[in-house]
Design an enzyme around this catalytic site. Structure first.
Site, mmCIF file in Angstrom:
data_model
loop_
_atom_site.group_PDB
_atom_site.id
_atom_site.type_symbol
_atom_site.label_atom_id
_atom_site.label_comp_id
_atom_site.label_asym_id
_atom_site.label_seq_id
_atom_site.Cartn_x
_atom_site.Cartn_y
_atom_site.Cartn_z
ATOM 1 N N GLN A 1 1.514 10.105 89.249
ATOM 2 C CA GLN A 1 2.776 9.942 89.974
ATOM 3 C C GLN A 1 2.995 11.066 91.000
ATOM 4 O OE1 GLN A 1 4.935 7.238 88.490
ATOM 5 N NE2 GLN A 1 5.772 7.283 90.542
ATOM 6 N N LYS B 1 7.100 11.078 84.241
ATOM 7 C CA LYS B 1 6.969 9.766 83.587
ATOM 8 C C LYS B 1 7.493 9.883 82.175
ATOM 9 C CE LYS B 1 5.346 5.557 84.302
ATOM 10 N NZ LYS B 1 5.338 4.782 85.556
ATOM 11 N N ASP C 1 9.354 0.560 84.205
ATOM 12 C CA ASP C 1 7.893 0.399 84.195
ATOM 13 C C ASP C 1 7.656 -0.747 83.208
ATOM 14 O OD1 ASP C 1 5.222 1.694 85.088
ATOM 15 O OD2 ASP C 1 4.952 1.573 82.939
HETATM 16 P P1 NDP Z 1 6.062 -5.695 83.292
HETATM 17 O O1 NDP Z 1 6.404 -5.268 81.924
HETATM 18 O O2 NDP Z 1 7.081 -6.394 84.120
HETATM 19 O O3 NDP Z 1 4.760 -6.632 83.265
HETATM 20 C C1 NDP Z 1 3.569 -6.201 82.721
HETATM 21 C C2 NDP Z 1 2.602 -7.373 82.737
HETATM 22 O O4 NDP Z 1 1.331 -6.921 82.314
HETATM 23 C C3 NDP Z 1 3.009 -8.466 81.786
HETATM 24 O O5 NDP Z 1 2.562 -9.699 82.256
HETATM 25 C C4 NDP Z 1 2.270 -8.054 80.499
HETATM 26 O O6 NDP Z 1 2.026 -9.122 79.609
HETATM 27 C C5 NDP Z 1 0.984 -7.557 81.087
HETATM 28 N N1 NDP Z 1 0.362 -6.579 80.166
HETATM 29 C C6 NDP Z 1 0.931 -5.475 79.626
HETATM 30 N N2 NDP Z 1 0.073 -4.856 78.816
HETATM 31 C C7 NDP Z 1 -1.056 -5.591 78.847
HETATM 32 C C8 NDP Z 1 -2.299 -5.478 78.214
HETATM 33 N N3 NDP Z 1 -2.551 -4.470 77.366
HETATM 34 N N4 NDP Z 1 -3.254 -6.410 78.494
HETATM 35 C C9 NDP Z 1 -2.996 -7.416 79.353
HETATM 36 N N5 NDP Z 1 -1.818 -7.571 79.982
HETATM 37 C C10 NDP Z 1 -0.868 -6.687 79.714
HETATM 38 O O7 NDP Z 1 5.511 -4.371 84.040
HETATM 39 P P2 NDP Z 1 5.341 -4.102 85.595
HETATM 40 O O8 NDP Z 1 4.973 -5.353 86.305
HETATM 41 O O9 NDP Z 1 6.515 -3.334 86.051
HETATM 42 O O10 NDP Z 1 4.114 -3.094 85.575
HETATM 43 C C11 NDP Z 1 2.759 -3.512 85.668
HETATM 44 C C12 NDP Z 1 1.896 -2.339 86.077
HETATM 45 O O11 NDP Z 1 2.322 -1.853 87.359
HETATM 46 C C13 NDP Z 1 1.923 -1.124 85.152
HETATM 47 O O12 NDP Z 1 0.666 -0.492 85.176
HETATM 48 C C14 NDP Z 1 2.937 -0.223 85.826
HETATM 49 O O13 NDP Z 1 2.754 1.128 85.471
HETATM 50 C C15 NDP Z 1 2.606 -0.465 87.274
HETATM 51 N N6 NDP Z 1 3.651 -0.124 88.231
HETATM 52 C C16 NDP Z 1 4.888 -0.711 88.147
HETATM 53 C C17 NDP Z 1 5.846 -0.397 89.093
HETATM 54 C C18 NDP Z 1 7.163 -1.085 89.122
HETATM 55 O O14 NDP Z 1 7.911 -0.870 90.098
HETATM 56 N N7 NDP Z 1 7.501 -1.916 88.177
HETATM 57 C C19 NDP Z 1 5.607 0.624 90.123
HETATM 58 C C20 NDP Z 1 4.236 1.104 90.164
HETATM 59 C C21 NDP Z 1 3.329 0.754 89.223
HETATM 60 P P3 NDP Z 1 2.965 -9.289 78.294
HETATM 61 O O15 NDP Z 1 4.223 -9.908 78.792
HETATM 62 O O16 NDP Z 1 2.163 -10.161 77.409
HETATM 63 O O17 NDP Z 1 3.156 -7.900 77.729
#
Ligand code: NDP
Length: 444
Positions: free
Chosen positions: A110, A125, A165
């Site tokens: 970050q 974080k 997140d």
């Molecule tokens: P969400 O919780 O909204 O979505 C996460 C998604 O990833 C879900 O579909 C989830 O599935 C899936 N997922 C989580 N863990 C796993 C796993 N172990 N294996 C496979 N799929 C998995 O999170 P975000 O969309 O906010 O975040 C996604 C990524 O982006 C993360 O790495 C986060 O750190 C990064 N990020 C997010 C930002 C933001 O603004 N939100 C900013 C910058 C980076 P399920 O529903 O089954 O858990």
């Protein structure tokens, strides 16, 4: 032994059992070698030793009571990594896999990401090993209130500004903010990703996904290409994945696959995002249900298979280390031309090397997903100025920021003789500003 090597050796000795943190630090520090060599004053100032040690690590107990009256205890974390260029800024993750290593890797990344945005925000974080899946709204509320009952004393609009997140979306931010306001009796921009009725910014929800697609389009443009007509695979179906899908389709790409942690869907006709949004955002259901609702689509158990679907552009938007060596080889064999990381560190180090050696354009997360935190900083600016900008205004600023990030990482890679290597470019471009500020502050 070089300065970088000795710092990495010491880091691994002093922080055993933190593989994700080792992985992130190794990737960053190795790629900074040329910038470090060019500036011997850094070693004298112990700059890297200070950079890899968080300024403050807060670990706390989060007790809460479920709907049946049972008491549960989770672990709470906030790692305030580096405030050289601004207040700590970075999300909170609620997921059973959360541990200190994961929070430290995310906090470390970050620092550079926030620097790349060009905005005055430091790196931090936090999160918990709490699993929001299957919990009632009341259980989520009680957990968030308990989490904030400790966290409130460590954060502030000019000190540390957390955001969402994985597992922390609009609902959780609302409960966290409500508790902060109640305890501190102040309505300030202490969290971002807030609802529009209480100080949030338009376009924050869309920002990470949209930003990923803006930088992808810019990288393609620099090669005389565009997203129009490209086939895309996007992993995840959460906040980042959904809005990456929306913008990619708007720019003429066809998204054919998405997933959640149980499995993936393949729709050769192009994903129907309205159905995904209904399942994931409204019903909080599983992606599996898509195949029951959309004729001609398929559901497959397990997430890894998503990378076997032929595509031009792959956007991993789920979680760390989801794209490994084997998957990278398949993507290359199937003719992928660009991989852009929407998630944090979704590609393993080995997979990254395979993609880069095959000439695939590789956009690392700290540059490619910086649109989220950049828009959080725009939310902070609106809070401090008591302003409310239009969607178009925020979106235009986001687009400019992403275009500038691409230009800066491209220029930094060229400057040090690594043209086209955006991992090196992003690490150096992010590092230089932080290093300059740390040098100016003396040994602190
Ligand atoms: P969400 O919780 O909204 O979505 C996460 C998604 O990833 C879900 O579909 C989830 O599935 C899936 N997922 C989580 N863990 C796993 C796993 N172990 N294996 C496979 N799929 C998995 O999170 P975000 O969309 O906010 O975040 C996604 C990524 O982006 C993360 O790495 C986060 O750190 C990064 N990020 C997010 C930002 C933001 O603004 N939100 C900013 C910058 C980076 P399920 O529903 O089954 O858990």
């Amino acid at each position: 032994m070089s300065y970088v090597e000795s710092v990495l050796t010491r880091l691994k000795e002093q922080n055993p059992n933190e593989p994700e943190f080792h992985q992130a630090a190794t990737e960053v520090l190795n790629s900074l070698q040329c910038a470090i060599d060019a500036n011997p004053a850094y070693e004298k100032a112990g700059l890297l030793e200070r950079l890899v040690e968080p300024e403050r690590t807060i670990l706390f107990r989060v007790p809460w009571v479920d709907d049946q009256g049972n008491v549960h205890v989770n672990k709470g974390y906030r790692v305030q990594f580096n405030s050289a260029i601004g207040p700590y800024k970075g999300g909170l993750r609620f997921h059973p896999s959360v541990n200190l290593s994961i929070i430290k890797f995310l906090g470390f990344e970050q620092i550079f990401k926030n620097s790349l945005t060009g905005l005055p925000i430091g790196g931090g974080k936090g999160g918990s090993n709490f699993d929001p899946k299957g919990k009632s709204d009341n259980e989520i509320m009680r957990f968030c209130q308990s989490f904030m009952t400790e966290l409130y004393r460590h954060i502030g609009a000019d000190t540390d500004v957390p955001a969402g997140d994985i597992g922390v979306g609009a609902r959780e931010i609302g409960f966290l903010f409500g508790q902060y306001k109640r305890i501190r009796d102040e309505h300030v921009g202490v969290l971002t990703g807030r609802g529009l009725s209480y100080g949030g910014s338009l376009a924050r929800k869309e920002a990470t996904g949209y930003g990923l697609v803006y930088i992808t389009e810019e990288a393609l443009k620099s090669r005389g290409d565009s997203l129009k007509g490209k086939t895309c695979v996007i992993s995840g179906s959460g906040n980042v994945a959904i809005y990456a899908c929306e913008k990619a389709m708007e720019l003429g790409a066809k998204v054919v696959a998405m997933c959640d942690s149980n499995g993936y869907i393949y729709d050769r006709n192009g994903i129907r995002l309205d159905v995904v949004k209904q399942i994931k955002e409204v019903e909080r259901g599983r992606i599996k249900e898509y195949a029951d609702r959309v004729k001609g689509s398929e559901y497959h158990e397990g997430c890894k298979g998503i990378w076997t679907i032929p595509c031009n552009v792959a956007l991993p938007c789920a979680t760390q280390n989801e794209l490994d060596e084997e998957s990278a080889k398949i993507l290359v064999k199937n003719g992928v031309t660009l991989v852009g990381e929407g998630a944090n560190m979704p590609t393993t180090l080995q997979a990254t090397h395979i993609l880069q050696e095959a000439g695939v354009v590789f956009l690392p997360g700290k540059a490619a997903n910086a649109g989220g935190v950049a828009t959080s900083a725009l939310e902070m600016a609106q809070s401090s100025g008591r302003l409310f900008w239009s969607f178009e205004e925020v979106d235009a600023k986001l687009r400019t920021i992403m275009v500038n990030i691409f230009k800066n990482i491209d220029a930094a890679a060229k400057k040090y003789g690594f043209e086209g290597n955006y991992v090196v470019g992003a690490n150096i471009a992010g590092f230089e500003k932080v290093a300059e500020a740390m040098m100016a502050h003396g040994v602190v």
